[in-house]
Design an enzyme around this catalytic site. Structure first.
Site, PDB file in Angstrom:
ATOM      1  N   CYS A   1     -43.920  36.940  73.625  1.00  0.00           N
ATOM      2  CA  CYS A   1     -44.393  38.215  73.116  1.00  0.00           C
ATOM      3  C   CYS A   1     -44.714  39.155  74.276  1.00  0.00           C
ATOM      4  CB  CYS A   1     -45.631  37.978  72.263  1.00  0.00           C
ATOM      5  SG  CYS A   1     -46.417  39.493  71.718  1.00  0.00           S
TER       6      CYS A   1
ATOM      7  N   CYS B   1     -35.402  48.659  70.916  1.00  0.00           N
ATOM      8  CA  CYS B   1     -35.654  48.548  72.354  1.00  0.00           C
ATOM      9  C   CYS B   1     -35.705  47.106  72.852  1.00  0.00           C
ATOM     10  CB  CYS B   1     -36.946  49.257  72.721  1.00  0.00           C
ATOM     11  SG  CYS B   1     -38.401  48.467  72.008  1.00  0.00           S
TER      12      CYS B   1
ATOM     13  N   HIS C   1     -48.140  41.172  66.631  1.00  0.00           N
ATOM     14  CA  HIS C   1     -47.834  42.137  67.682  1.00  0.00           C
ATOM     15  C   HIS C   1     -46.536  42.892  67.461  1.00  0.00           C
ATOM     16  CE1 HIS C   1     -50.792  39.726  70.279  1.00  0.00           C
ATOM     17  NE2 HIS C   1     -51.362  40.833  69.847  1.00  0.00           N
TER      18      HIS C   1
ATOM     19  N   HIS D   1     -46.172  46.872  67.594  1.00  0.00           N
ATOM     20  CA  HIS D   1     -45.092  47.580  68.271  1.00  0.00           C
ATOM     21  C   HIS D   1     -44.447  48.608  67.346  1.00  0.00           C
ATOM     22  CE1 HIS D   1     -41.627  48.263  70.868  1.00  0.00           C
ATOM     23  NE2 HIS D   1     -40.852  48.083  69.803  1.00  0.00           N
TER      24      HIS D   1
ATOM     25  N   HIS E   1     -39.226  52.164  65.280  1.00  0.00           N
ATOM     26  CA  HIS E   1     -38.940  50.790  65.717  1.00  0.00           C
ATOM     27  C   HIS E   1     -39.409  49.787  64.663  1.00  0.00           C
ATOM     28  CE1 HIS E   1     -38.469  51.727  70.270  1.00  0.00           C
ATOM     29  NE2 HIS E   1     -38.276  52.819  69.542  1.00  0.00           N
TER      30      HIS E   1
ATOM     31  N   CYS F   1      11.880   1.393  48.219  1.00  0.00           N
ATOM     32  CA  CYS F   1      10.491   0.980  48.430  1.00  0.00           C
ATOM     33  C   CYS F   1       9.574   2.185  48.453  1.00  0.00           C
ATOM     34  CB  CYS F   1      10.347   0.156  49.705  1.00  0.00           C
ATOM     35  SG  CYS F   1      10.957   0.978  51.168  1.00  0.00           S
TER      36      CYS F   1
ATOM     37  N   HIS G   1       9.806   0.638  56.152  1.00  0.00           N
ATOM     38  CA  HIS G   1       9.490   0.007  54.886  1.00  0.00           C
ATOM     39  C   HIS G   1       8.126   0.466  54.395  1.00  0.00           C
ATOM     40  CE1 HIS G   1       9.799  -2.762  51.665  1.00  0.00           C
ATOM     41  NE2 HIS G   1       8.806  -3.524  52.088  1.00  0.00           N
TER      42      HIS G   1
END
Lengths: 111, 643
Positions: free
Chosen positions: B60, B76, B89, B93, B100, B248, B566
């Site tokens: 952080c 950012c 936090h 911000h 933001h 076969c 075979h």
């Protein structure tokens, strides 16, 4: 703006605050740097799925969401409400195994 | 921990993103998400995270700790923590820097709105992540890996299994609720023996009911039938087939078909009666010829049988393959399935339109397609914008490439890669593989379903970018058939020498196989995690059959070279393996089968289930066809199947 994503984190306010990291943090960093943390996470994930923890937790989340009404609920709320239950539900042997792994890592790795 | 809000899956349409996200997108456009490409790291499939460098320890920016969830601001790149109740936090911000609001969870690469306190979803963002992720995933992958869970699988048939494959003529519905193989079953499988109630709520199937014959039924059975000669030593239906001249390839596949439980039950329950078949008079009918062979094989007679009539009919059906040359057993299988289908006259109009040469048809009601037809899904994802284009292809078998040689010395390297990149998927097989170094069926399936980069000259036209782009292709199984037929491509073409040769490498195959990791829902889920998906709806997950466990019942092996050799088949009957080598049928041990070089592998679903429509169908079918009597009859103890 585009380039800024690659920039190191903005030293917002507290360049000076660089406190002494705690022991827990040091261990955490060691675990990440060695890649052990990823392995532990993977192990834990597997164990929790095996023992049914994940299904049980899913059911709880679902019930909680239904109770609250799905349009009104946020992820944060679910996390906040279910986390204590989830923690309590982790079987002891899983915790023990993880502890054992971390201990072994700390012993082996030259710290 | 990650809590997937249920908004992600189902109701993508009525999901409304928050205003903050809309504002962000209006301001920066979707291009903004592209910058994430460089920071995206992929762990095990579907789990992405955001790191600027490989071993970066995100912390952080405000408190300098790495506790709680960490979110990186989309504008950012400032990292903030989120540790409720008081340490938020990233929210601080967002509040101090207007605009933001949105951040991305560094450990999960998911969008979060710090003001709404909620995860938000955006298709463009998810596409950017998926596009980047598929690139990373590719570069991290290695070729050879995976082995089956050898140890566990060797116990093969559990109780449940034995029952579904055992009931030759006597189809008793035994004590538990697992329905025995009743003529046919539906595609919309669901689990009847649900010990866990988790899948329950989505089931749409019908209840299985045992048929109890009425007095008149019993009378009809008694009068219209002659008792079979019971053989205490051998299960019924075991009869050698004479080689009619390099046939076969035919005999080995016919033996497998004879003991394919749903097919066997269909023919033995008189659902296709050659004496009353309408087509037979005018057309050739491979179904009638199959019916003849079934009658002969289950007649109780043990002297080898000559399927001459069938061979002749098949020649007429596949004129280009007629003759006494050696043929490819797989080709024969495909053409026989196609032949029985074309002759069955039950094709739905839609199926007739979409008919392709070798593919199956999931909607077709004819017996072979109801048994063998599955649906493959192929996703092509543009690596630039993450747009995925999906196509579905019906199939009657799955052709698998053999894994390239895995050398023991590459093991260490592989382990390290697996440890780092591929946790989830390879933990299943890596142990077994590490020890043996052998190629395995699960390994082949992993190769089959892994993302694959399309070459530069086959660039895919991306509808979104409106240009040809680098793409990633990934296959998965959308719908599992009742009987899964794997064809192992044992030929190798060298373009330099312009020659083909047969690959004689041994491939391990499990006796019991869980297809769960390879079905589309699992593949797509592991690729996308809980991203907002573009096309998927809740229905898609719901319609996926919960029953994915298969067991091996027939192996067709080839010995010799590409152009001559075979074929021999191994058949499992009543828990015992038999080797059918043309006219000779011998009992063999499991080890012999395990050690054989499989060319075609036949697996049958362990638990069958029913749709209600099947019951109506079979009732009708039974009534209309019940008049004709066959040359053989039910064993006295057994209760015939029916509805």
């Amino acid at each position: 703006m585009r380039a800024s994503v690659n920039r190191p984190p903005t030293p917002d306010a507290d360049e000076d605050k660089e406190a002494e990291p705690t022991l827990q943090e040091i261990i955490n960093i060691k675990l990440i740097e060695s890649g052990e943390k990823e392995r532990l996470k993977e192990l834990l994930r597997e164990r929790l799925i095996e023992c049914g923890w994940r299904d049980e937790l899913k059911a709880q989340c679902r019930a909680f969401t239904r109770k609250k009404g799905r349009s009104k609920i946020t992820v944060d709320e679910i996390v906040r409400n279910i986390t204590p239950k989830g923690r309590a539900m982790v079987p002891d042997n899983v915790k023990a195994e993880l502890l054992q792994r971390i201990r072994a890592f700390l012993m082996s790795d030259a710290l | 921990m990650a809590f997937k809000s249920k908004k992600a899956g189902g109701d993508s349409e009525d999901y409304k993103p928050c205003q903050h996200l809309l504002d962000y997108k209006a301001k920066y456009g979707i291009q903004a998400f592209r910058v994430l490409h460089k920071c995206l790291k992929t762990g095990p499939p579907g789990r992405a995270s955001i790191r600027r460098e490989e071993k970066e320890v995100p912390r952080c920016a405000i408190c300098g700790k790495a506790q709680g969830r960490l979110y990186a601001c989309l504008v950012c790149a400032t990292i903030g923590c989120w540790l409720p109740p008081d340490q938020l936090h990233s929210r601080v911000h967002a509040q101090t820097n207007p605009g933001h609001d949105l951040a991305v969870d560094v450990d999960r690469a998911e969008l979060f709105c710090c003001l709404c306190n909620d995860q938000v979803y955006d298709a463009d963002f998810d596409r950017a992540v998926i596009g980047a992720q598929s690139l990373v995933a590719l570069s991290g992958r290695v070729n050879g890996k995976e082995g089956p869970q050898n140890g566990a699988e060797s116990t093969t048939a559990d109780v449940k299994v034995g029952r579904s494959s055992k009931g030759g003529l006597s189809l008793k519905n035994s004590d538990n609720k697992v329905p025995s193989v009743n003529g046919l079953d539906g595609n919309e499988s669901d689990r009847k023996d649900g010990d866990d109630g988790r899948d329950r709520k989505r089931r749409k199937g019908a209840e299985f009911k045992t048929w109890v014959p009425t007095q008149s039924d019993l009378l009809t059975i008694r009068q219209g039938s002659t008792p079979l000669v019971e053989d205490a030593n051998l299960p019924s239906g075991l009869r050698g087939l004479n080689n009619l001249g390099n046939t076969c390839f035919m005999n080995s596949v016919l033996q497998a078909l004879l003991h394919t439980p749903p097919l066997r039950n269909y023919f033995l329950s008189d659902r296709h009666n050659r004496t009353i078949c309408q087509r037979r008079a005018t057309h050739l009918c491979l179904g009638c010829d199959m019916d003849t062979i079934f009658s002969a094989a289950f007649s109780g007679e043990r002297t080898p049988y000559s399927p001459a009539q069938f061979l002749y009919s098949w020649w007429r059906h596949a004129a280009n393959l007629a003759g006494y040359e050696q043929q490819d057993a797989h080709e024969f299988f495909i053409s026989t399935v196609d032949g029985i289908h074309a002759n069955s006259g039950t094709t739905s109009p839609r199926a007739r339109n979409s008919q392709t040469g070798r593919g199956g048809d999931v909607d077709c009601r004819c017996i072979v397609h109801r048994v063998f037809s599955g649906l493959l899904r192929s996703d092509v994802t543009c690596t630039v914008c993450g747009f995925t284009s999906t196509t579905y292809d019906p199939c009657v078998d799955i052709s698998l490439d053999l894994e390239p040689d895995i050398r023991p010395d590459s093991k260490v390297f592989m382990d390290s890669i697996i440890g780092n990149f591929d946790g989830g998927r390879s933990s299943r097989g890596s142990t077994a593989n590490g020890i043996t170094g052998n190629s395995t069926l699960l390994g082949c399936l992993d190769r089959f379903t892994r993302p694959e980069r399309l070459g530069a000259n086959e660039k895919f036209f991306c509808q979104r970018c409106q240009t040809r782009q680098e793409s990633i292709k990934q296959m998965s199984v959308r719908k599992l058939p009742l009987v899964l037929c794997f064809h192992i491509k044992r030929f190798e073409h060298s373009s330099t020498r312009n020659t083909s040769r047969k690959v004689d490498r041994y491939m391990q195959f499990p006796f019991s196989l869980d297809m769960a990791p390879y079905i589309s829902s699992a593949i797509v889920r592991s690729r996308h995690g809980n991203r907002l998906l573009f096309v998927e709806t809740e229905e898609m997950w719901a319609s996926q059959s919960p029953s994915t466990e298969f067991e091996l019942f027939a192996v067709v092996t080839h010995s010799g070279k590409l152009d001559s050799g075979h074929y021999v088949s191994f058949i499992r009957l009543a828990g015992q393996w038999y080797k059918c080598d043309d006219a000779w049928v011998t009992r063999v041990s499991e080890e012999v089968v395990r050690a054989s070089q499989g060319y075609m592998l036949y697996y049958v679903l362990k638990t069958l289930s029913y749709k209600s429509s099947d019951f109506q169908d079979s009732t009708a079918g039974h009534e209309s066809e019940a008049n004709g009597n066959h040359g053989y009859t039910w064993s006295s103890s057994g209760v015939t199947n029916g509805t």
